[in-house]
Design a protein around this motif. Structure first.
Motif, PDB file in Angstrom:
ATOM      1  N   ILE A 115     148.919   1.797   4.419  1.00 54.54           N
ATOM      2  CA  ILE A 115     149.054   1.930   5.740  1.00 54.54           C
ATOM      3  C   ILE A 115     150.208   2.414   6.153  1.00 54.54           C
ATOM      4  O   ILE A 115     150.413   3.159   7.010  1.00 54.54           O
ATOM      5  N   GLU A 116     151.382   2.083   5.758  1.00 61.52           N
ATOM      6  CA  GLU A 116     152.810   2.461   6.145  1.00 61.52           C
ATOM      7  C   GLU A 116     152.851   3.967   5.973  1.00 61.52           C
ATOM      8  O   GLU A 116     153.224   4.744   6.507  1.00 61.52           O
ATOM      9  N   TYR A 117     152.324   4.607   4.733  1.00 65.09           N
ATOM     10  CA  TYR A 117     152.311   5.713   4.473  1.00 65.09           C
ATOM     11  C   TYR A 117     151.757   6.657   5.384  1.00 65.09           C
ATOM     12  O   TYR A 117     151.849   7.699   5.904  1.00 65.09           O
ATOM     13  N   GLU A 118     150.262   6.276   5.708  1.00 72.49           N
ATOM     14  CA  GLU A 118     149.366   6.954   6.613  1.00 72.49           C
ATOM     15  C   GLU A 118     150.264   7.155   8.249  1.00 72.49           C
ATOM     16  O   GLU A 118     150.100   8.152   8.477  1.00 72.49           O
ATOM     17  N   ILE A 119     150.593   6.030   8.519  1.00 70.23           N
ATOM     18  CA  ILE A 119     151.262   6.111   9.968  1.00 70.23           C
ATOM     19  C   ILE A 119     152.352   6.946   9.993  1.00 70.23           C
ATOM     20  O   ILE A 119     152.554   7.861  10.943  1.00 70.23           O
ATOM     21  N   LEU A 144     162.871   8.503  17.398  1.00 71.28           N
ATOM     22  CA  LEU A 144     162.554   7.229  16.550  1.00 71.28           C
ATOM     23  C   LEU A 144     161.333   7.609  15.558  1.00 71.28           C
ATOM     24  O   LEU A 144     161.704   7.010  14.533  1.00 71.28           O
ATOM     25  N   TYR A 145     160.583   8.060  15.971  1.00 68.44           N
ATOM     26  CA  TYR A 145     159.419   8.525  14.837  1.00 68.44           C
ATOM     27  C   TYR A 145     159.879   9.290  13.625  1.00 68.44           C
ATOM     28  O   TYR A 145     159.620   8.831  12.526  1.00 68.44           O
ATOM     29  N   LYS A 146     160.827  10.308  14.064  1.00 71.24           N
ATOM     30  CA  LYS A 146     161.391  11.202  12.879  1.00 71.24           C
ATOM     31  C   LYS A 146     162.352  10.339  12.024  1.00 71.24           C
ATOM     32  O   LYS A 146     162.291  10.201  10.608  1.00 71.24           O
ATOM     33  N   LYS A 147     163.058   9.290  12.612  1.00 68.15           N
ATOM     34  CA  LYS A 147     163.991   8.389  11.808  1.00 68.15           C
ATOM     35  C   LYS A 147     163.226   7.445  10.956  1.00 68.15           C
ATOM     36  O   LYS A 147     163.474   7.111   9.855  1.00 68.15           O
ATOM     37  N   LYS A 153     159.680   7.283   3.745  1.00 71.29           N
ATOM     38  CA  LYS A 153     159.816   8.459   2.812  1.00 71.29           C
ATOM     39  C   LYS A 153     160.973   7.677   1.631  1.00 71.29           C
ATOM     40  O   LYS A 153     160.586   7.718   0.470  1.00 71.29           O
ATOM     41  N   ARG A 154     161.948   7.389   2.168  1.00 68.03           N
ATOM     42  CA  ARG A 154     163.123   6.910   1.310  1.00 68.03           C
ATOM     43  C   ARG A 154     162.717   5.800   0.450  1.00 68.03           C
ATOM     44  O   ARG A 154     163.000   5.659  -0.667  1.00 68.03           O
ATOM     45  N   ALA A 163     155.706  14.560  -3.694  1.00 70.19           N
ATOM     46  CA  ALA A 163     155.163  14.064  -2.505  1.00 70.19           C
ATOM     47  C   ALA A 163     153.619  14.170  -2.864  1.00 70.19           C
ATOM     48  O   ALA A 163     152.994  13.235  -2.376  1.00 70.19           O
ATOM     49  N   SER A 164     153.109  15.186  -3.579  1.00 69.41           N
ATOM     50  CA  SER A 164     151.595  14.948  -3.701  1.00 69.41           C
ATOM     51  C   SER A 164     151.302  14.116  -4.930  1.00 69.41           C
ATOM     52  O   SER A 164     150.424  13.404  -4.546  1.00 69.41           O
ATOM     53  N   GLU A 165     152.224  13.944  -5.863  1.00 67.35           N
ATOM     54  CA  GLU A 165     152.025  12.776  -6.921  1.00 67.35           C
ATOM     55  C   GLU A 165     151.919  11.404  -6.178  1.00 67.35           C
ATOM     56  O   GLU A 165     151.325  10.679  -6.618  1.00 67.35           O
ATOM     57  N   ARG A 166     152.984  11.293  -5.376  1.00 64.72           N
ATOM     58  CA  ARG A 166     153.013  10.082  -4.735  1.00 64.72           C
ATOM     59  C   ARG A 166     151.932   9.698  -3.890  1.00 64.72           C
ATOM     60  O   ARG A 166     151.496   8.409  -3.780  1.00 64.72           O
TER      61      ARG A 166
END
Length: 280
Positions: A115-119, A144-147, A153-154, A163-166
């Protein structure tokens, strides 16, 4: 409910992020707490916090002079249990305690990560801004979204090189979690003892968020193709497809039959929840 209990519950307040997408709160962290309280038949007032859009202390629960924050003491649900306000969960050495604990851990890790990844990573900013930043000026919301996207990601260890593998790993884990949940649920309405626990609140909150909020994607399209498409066409059309397609998206490419079975059970459980008026 006795007069003493009624008087006590009149001081209960759940503070969440705003509702939307047909949900009482569109925040994936807040929705399970809301559902848990409804499962426990706890009367409470629902308020929205629009002044702290990116704070991790939301949701929080006010009871008398005390406040239970989401980022303290294991979260709001754990505090509700410790304070004797609402405790639906089994205790060791209950025969199914270990299985309950492992199911809960699966939801709080692999499904929460998906969920976190998708959002914050896989989608454009539209849904995140509606949920978290809709009351802020446009430019501040974008900053704020970019931050937050960079922080996620970090935290998830995502770089340009991997990115693709994760992404594939995150979706693969989500698929396994769905399959395991389907096997655990079987033909029951709830995961354990034919009654709700925090596992049901967590999973149902997750499922409702996926079904109502997340955009539908092509499960046969590779992650790199999706990212290139997003760059060409910023923003995604919402689909009016059946709920099944929404749930299948998060699980990516694998185990579709098991997920179809799980989706049918989730729809059945949502019908049950409608009957007991969870959203009234």
């Amino acid at each position: 409910m006795s007069d003493v209990e009624a008087d006590r519950s009149s001081n209960f307040v759940l503070v969440t992020r705003k509702g939307g997408f047909g949900l009482p709160t569109a925040c994936p962290s807040c929705l399970p707490v809301y559902l848990y309280l409804r499962f426990a038949n706890i009367a409470f007032n629902l308020l929205y916090d629009v002044t702290n859009p990116d704070s991790d202390h939301i949701p929080y629960f006010e009871y008398g002079y005390y406040v239970a924050f989401n980022n303290e003491k294991g979260g709001v649900i754990e505090t509700l249990k410790q304070e004797g306000i609402a405790d639906l969960d089994p205790k060791a050495p209950n025969t199914y305690f270990s299985e309950w604990l492992s199911t809960k851990a699966l939801i709080n890790t692999w499904l929460a990560t998906a969920i976190e990844y998708e959002i914050w990573v896989a989608s454009d900013s539209s849904n995140a801004c509606k949920i978290y930043f809709s009351d802020l000026p446009w430019l501040l919301a974008k900053v704020l979204y970019k931050k937050q996207s960079q922080d996620v990601k970090r935290r998830l260890g995502i770089t340009d090189a991997n990115a693709s593998e994760r992404e594939e790993e995150i979706y693969r884990n989500a698929t396994l979690a769905y399959v395991a949940s389907s096997l655990r649920l079987g033909d029951q309405s709830f995961f354990f003892e034919d009654r709700p626990t925090s596992v049901d609140a967590l999973f149902l909150g997750h499922a409702l968020f996926v079904l109502h909020v997340l955009p539908v994607r092509n499960p046969n399209q590779k992650p790199r193709e999706r990212r290139l498409k997003r760059r060409r066409n910023f923003g995604e059309e919402r689909s009016t497809s059946l709920q099944l397609k929404r749930l299948l998206w998060l699980c990516s490419y694998h185990s579709l039959e098991g997920l179809k079975e799980l989706n049918c059970k989730m729809v059945m459980r949502m019908d049950l929840l409608t009957m007991i008026r969870l959203f009234t």
